[in-house]
Design an enzyme around this catalytic site. Structure first.
Site, PDB file in Angstrom:
ATOM      1  N   GLU A  93       0.829  -1.209   0.000  1.00 55.83           N
ATOM      2  CA  GLU A  93       0.000   0.000   0.000  1.00 55.83           C
ATOM      3  C   GLU A  93       0.863   1.257   0.000  1.00 55.83           C
ATOM      4  OE1 GLU A  93      -2.782  -0.358   3.273  1.00 55.83           O
ATOM      5  OE2 GLU A  93      -3.890  -1.963   2.261  1.00 55.83           O
ATOM      6  N   ARG A 145       1.816   1.779   4.729  1.00 60.77           N
ATOM      7  CA  ARG A 145       1.591   2.739   3.642  1.00 60.77           C
ATOM      8  C   ARG A 145       2.760   3.673   3.364  1.00 60.77           C
ATOM      9  NH1 ARG A 145      -3.190   1.523   5.702  1.00 60.77           N
ATOM     10  NH2 ARG A 145      -3.127   3.096   7.330  1.00 60.77           N
ATOM     11  N   ASN A 283     -13.595   4.990  13.426  1.00 65.46           N
ATOM     12  CA  ASN A 283     -14.970   4.683  13.775  1.00 65.46           C
ATOM     13  C   ASN A 283     -15.113   4.397  15.263  1.00 65.46           C
ATOM     14  OD1 ASN A 283     -13.517   2.207  12.456  1.00 65.46           O
ATOM     15  ND2 ASN A 283     -14.888   1.319  13.972  1.00 65.46           N
ATOM     16  N   ASP A 328     -18.834   1.821  10.681  1.00 62.67           N
ATOM     17  CA  ASP A 328     -17.405   1.752  10.357  1.00 62.67           C
ATOM     18  C   ASP A 328     -17.007   2.934   9.470  1.00 62.67           C
ATOM     19  OD1 ASP A 328     -14.785   0.872  10.215  1.00 62.67           O
ATOM     20  OD2 ASP A 328     -15.162  -0.537   8.583  1.00 62.67           O
ATOM     21  N   TRP A 418      -8.699   4.510   2.392  1.00 62.96           N
ATOM     22  CA  TRP A 418      -7.368   5.111   2.611  1.00 62.96           C
ATOM     23  C   TRP A 418      -6.655   5.475   1.318  1.00 62.96           C
ATOM     24  CZ3 TRP A 418      -3.306   2.939   0.196  1.00 62.96           C
ATOM     25  CH2 TRP A 418      -3.461   1.615  -0.242  1.00 62.96           C
ATOM     26  N   CYS A 624     -11.125 -18.447  12.830  1.00 62.25           N
ATOM     27  CA  CYS A 624     -10.414 -18.626  11.564  1.00 62.25           C
ATOM     28  C   CYS A 624     -10.897 -17.693  10.462  1.00 62.25           C
ATOM     29  CB  CYS A 624     -10.558 -20.072  11.060  1.00 62.25           C
ATOM     30  SG  CYS A 624     -10.358 -21.328  12.345  1.00 62.25           S
ATOM     31  N   CYS A 627      -9.391 -14.230   8.772  1.00 64.08           N
ATOM     32  CA  CYS A 627      -8.247 -14.307   7.854  1.00 64.08           C
ATOM     33  C   CYS A 627      -8.529 -15.230   6.672  1.00 64.08           C
ATOM     34  CB  CYS A 627      -7.009 -14.811   8.587  1.00 64.08           C
ATOM     35  SG  CYS A 627      -6.371 -13.652   9.810  1.00 64.08           S
ATOM     36  N   HIS A 628      -9.197 -16.348   6.923  1.00 64.51           N
ATOM     37  CA  HIS A 628      -9.311 -17.372   5.887  1.00 64.51           C
ATOM     38  C   HIS A 628     -10.645 -17.365   5.153  1.00 64.51           C
ATOM     39  CE1 HIS A 628      -5.482 -19.201   6.974  1.00 64.51           C
ATOM     40  NE2 HIS A 628      -5.839 -19.113   8.238  1.00 64.51           N
TER      41      HIS A 628
HETATM   42 CA    CA Z   1     -12.598   0.900  10.722  1.00 63.87          CA
END
Ligand code: CA
Length: 734
Positions: A93, A145, A283, A328, A418, A624, A627-628
């Protein structure tokens, strides 16, 4: 802003700066010799060919005065050289920083590289050795970043919350400090900015119910100079800042037990004209306002833009962009300063296009909201503004209170996240990576999304149908910040890649494949005034960060880092990560792409009864899924376990899940929270889902649960104009 800075400095200072530039040339190669004077004179002839800080200069406009590469000759743009980067498993990023012939960039796991900007030769690489297990404390990948450079040092933050300074020439460490409490779930992914020797950095963690703060550190030593807390803590313990006493009156219940959120994880802009630092806060946490603050209240200073005195960190002004945020809607998106003429009057302003879909223009010194309007076609979380410019909230959007759930427009992933936007003073336009869609939210106190403590049940849907929207999807938007209107939209551009614009009437942006889209990942150049695509190059890997431009020996270059499979991309596909540098008549070629063999789905036979599968599903979703992936949610960050060879052996599965065999890859041991029986249940559940997948292979596109970026183009049916329950609120200061 440029003209104001020059005016403020006066003619005598300009003469001094010209002299400084001559001395710099005469001294031969200087490494990262960035200081306040040089940054103020970023557009002077001596510095025009540099990219000295994350947003190029203090204004964060990401506008370069270079125009050797321009709308007339861009067809000649070709690859000058490329350099391979070795980190995998997370997006790059970074915005590269280019100073005096050296390119500095950050990579996943907070590693940093330096390259010779002329030849591509790698000069050094620094690995801060972030423990792999830290991956479970991150909401959004092993990303970083960018770095800051200051007086011969390269300075950046790490995922585990350290700030590190190394010698710009050698990459040798000078100092290191811990900027966060390492026992908590705070991380640094943003690029530090430097204001007169003070390093400014905030941290991420609202998704884990943390309490956010912004802090300044001495660039020479790393010593903390000031800290500003974004939300009040436990009132019994007293408040660190006076404004937190009245901010606490906008909270109810025992919010401090869950942190409150507000983590300022990206945006911080220093304005030498006002002496202020503008900070975007995160948030509220957990997400539904009614869960974290059951008696109501706006919950200051979540989802706000806040101005602090750069020297002391003292609070100066704020505007809460999303009161009672339940969506969010971080306000952490990059903040630009500029001079605009509004209603015939020249104004020094702050421009902001946060996740909530509204475009704001503030007076930079006072924080007075001058004007605001959605930069996406509609929003539905607010209905209008009161005479003072405060949002009038849509009561139906308070889904924690109604208990019915809500499809929020724009989607929680953000109308603009972002990915840096850019402002071109010649066209007067802001170029915004834009996403338009909706997202379902259903409150359930204590519910997790994977390991994130959101109090959102991602398996449930609102009791109302999704809104009908026209023109959904991802695109590059050219927006007039004075007239508050779209000038062009370019769907060959992206809502998920950073932007750079130049005096050559150009806008550069990368692109990565996404749900429902196809085509090679690329870097493209668009006409800044019309949006017409003039040039594109296949980059083999997707791009998320922003391009930059620089000159060496009078020759202009464009640099960008490619290295993402993109959300929805196939994790198992060969991915590349490279620094790509282009120039006019560049003749370099990327090697042909590696041959690709699709992964083989080869699970063992189903085992276990319904109770075991149910237990496995519960444990999988709790530990899990973030991530998965789960239930069709596709994750680009970590492997799809349905393809894992370890499914064939409980010993092999336990070695990873319980004993931490892949700890160095970021797969931490779950011994503390899972028993071997739990692991067996998870294995049974994953084997079952793998066999289900084998029986019915996926459709080309599947809109998965947990998807946070709204539907792809064409997903929603189209109607003319705003539909019921959607609004186009507009505000003008009178
Ligand atoms: Ca957030």
């Amino acid at each position: 802003m440029r003209s104001q800075i020059i005016a403020a400095l006066g003619a005598a200072s300009l003469v001094t700066m010209a002299g400084l530039a001559v001395q710099t040339q005469a001294a031969g190669r200087r490494y990262a010799a960035v200081d306040a004077k040089r940054l103020l004179a970023a557009d002077s002839p001596a510095n025009a060919g540099q990219w000295m800080t994350y947003g190029r200069d203090y204004s964060e406009q990401r506008y370069s005065p270079l125009k050797q590469i321009n709308a007339s000759d861009i067809a000649r743009l070709g690859l000058a050289w490329y350099a391979d980067l070795s980190e995998r498993g997370g997006s790059y990023e970074t915005t590269p920083i280019v100073v005096d012939g050296v390119i500095y960039l950050s990579a996943p796991w907070s590693k940093v590289y330096a390259f010779d900007a002329r030849t591509g030769k790698r000069l050094w690489k620094y690995d801060p050795k972030v423990p792999g297990g830290y991956a479970v404390k991150l909401c959004c990948g092993i990303v970083n970043r960018g770095v800051a450079v200051w007086k011969g040092k390269v300075i950046w933050g790490t995922l585990d919350g350290r700030l590190i300074a190394v010698d710009a020439k050698t990459g040798k460490k000078i100092w290191e400090v811990q900027a966060t409490d390492p026992t908590r779930t705070l991380s640094i992914s943003g690029a530090p900015r430097i204001a007169d020797g003070r390093i400014l950095i905030g941290e991420a963690g609202s998704e884990f119910e943390e309490r956010g703060y912004m802090a300044a550190y001495d660039a020479r030593t790393g010593k903390e100079l000031w800290r500003w807390w974004a939300v009040p803590g436990d009132p019994e313990k007293g408040f660190e800042q006076p404004e937190l006493a009245w901010a606490a009156k906008t909270w109810t219940g025992e919010w401090w037990k869950e942190g409150g959120g507000g983590t300022p994880w990206d945006a911080v802009t220093y304005d030498p004209v006002t002496g202020l630092v503008y900070v975007g806060t995160g948030n509220g946490a957990p997400w539904p306002a009614a869960v974290r603050s059951p008696g109501g209240g706006d919950n200051l200073f979540t989802s706000s833009i806040v101005a602090l005195d750069a020297k002391t960190g003292k609070f100066r002004w704020y505007y809460q962009e999303t009161p009672q945020d339940s969506f969010d809607f971080d306000s952490t998106q990059q903040i630009i300063t500029a001079d605009l003429v509004i209603d015939g009057k020249k104004r020094h302003v702050v421009m902001h296009a946060p996740k909530n879909g509204m475009f704001y223009v503030f007076d930079a010194a006072t924080g007075v909201l001058l004007q605001a309007k959605p930069f996406v076609p509609t929003v539905n979380w607010m209905k209008g503004f009161d005479p003072e410019g405060r949002p009038i909230l849509n009561p139906e959007a308070n889904y924690g209170k109604t208990g019915k759930g809500f499809y929020v427009v724009p989607a929680s992933g953000g109308a603009h996240s972002w990915y840096p936007m850019a402002f071109n003073p010649n066209t007067g336009l802001v170029y915004i990576p834009t996403n338009y869609g909706s997202y379902p939210l259903v409150a359930e106190a204590g519910a997790k999304m994977g390991n994130q403590l959101l109090s959102i049940n991602v398996a449930k849907r609102p009791q109302v149908p999704p809104p009908r929207l026209s023109g959904t999807g991802s695109y590059l938007l050219a927006w007039d910040p004075v007239k508050l209107q779209a000038v062009w939209k370019q769907r060959q551009g992206s809502g998920r890649a950073g932007v750079m614009t130049t005096a050559g009437n150009l806008v550069f942006q990368g692109w990565a494949p996404f749900f429902g889209t196809s085509g090679p990942p690329n870097l493209s150049a668009f006409r800044a005034d019309t949006g017409e695509r003039l040039w594109t190059a296949d980059t083999q890997a997707g791009i998320a960060g922003a391009p930059v431009t620089y000159t060496i020996d009078g020759k202009q270059y464009i640099a960008v880092v490619a290295g993402t499979s993109g959300f929805g991309g196939d994790y198992w596909a060969p991915t590349y990560a490279r620094l790509l540098v282009y120039t006019l008549d560049g003749k370099a070629k990327l090697p042909p792409p590696m041959p690709y063999t699709p992964p083989v789905l080869n699970p063992p036979a189903d085992f276990g009864d319904a109770a075991l599968l149910a237990r496995g599903e519960t444990q999988y979703n709790a530990h899990c899924a973030s991530c998965h992936g789960n239930n069709g949610r596709v994750s680009s960050l970590f492997p799809d376990l349905r393809y894992a060879g370890q499914l064939w052996s409980s010993d092999a599965f336990d070695a990873v899940v319980i004993d931490g065999a892949l700890q160095d890859n970021g797969m931490v041991s779950f011994r503390k929270v899972l028993t071997r029986d739990d692991a067996n249940a998870i294995r049974a559940f994953v084997v079952h889902t793998a066999n289900e997948l084998k029986k019915s292979p996926p459709r080309p596109f599947r809109f998965g649960r947990g998807f946070r970026f709204g539907p792809p183009p064409g997903d929603a049916s189209s109607t003319a104009g705003p539909d019921a329950g959607q609004y186009v609120p507009e505000f003008h200061h009178r």
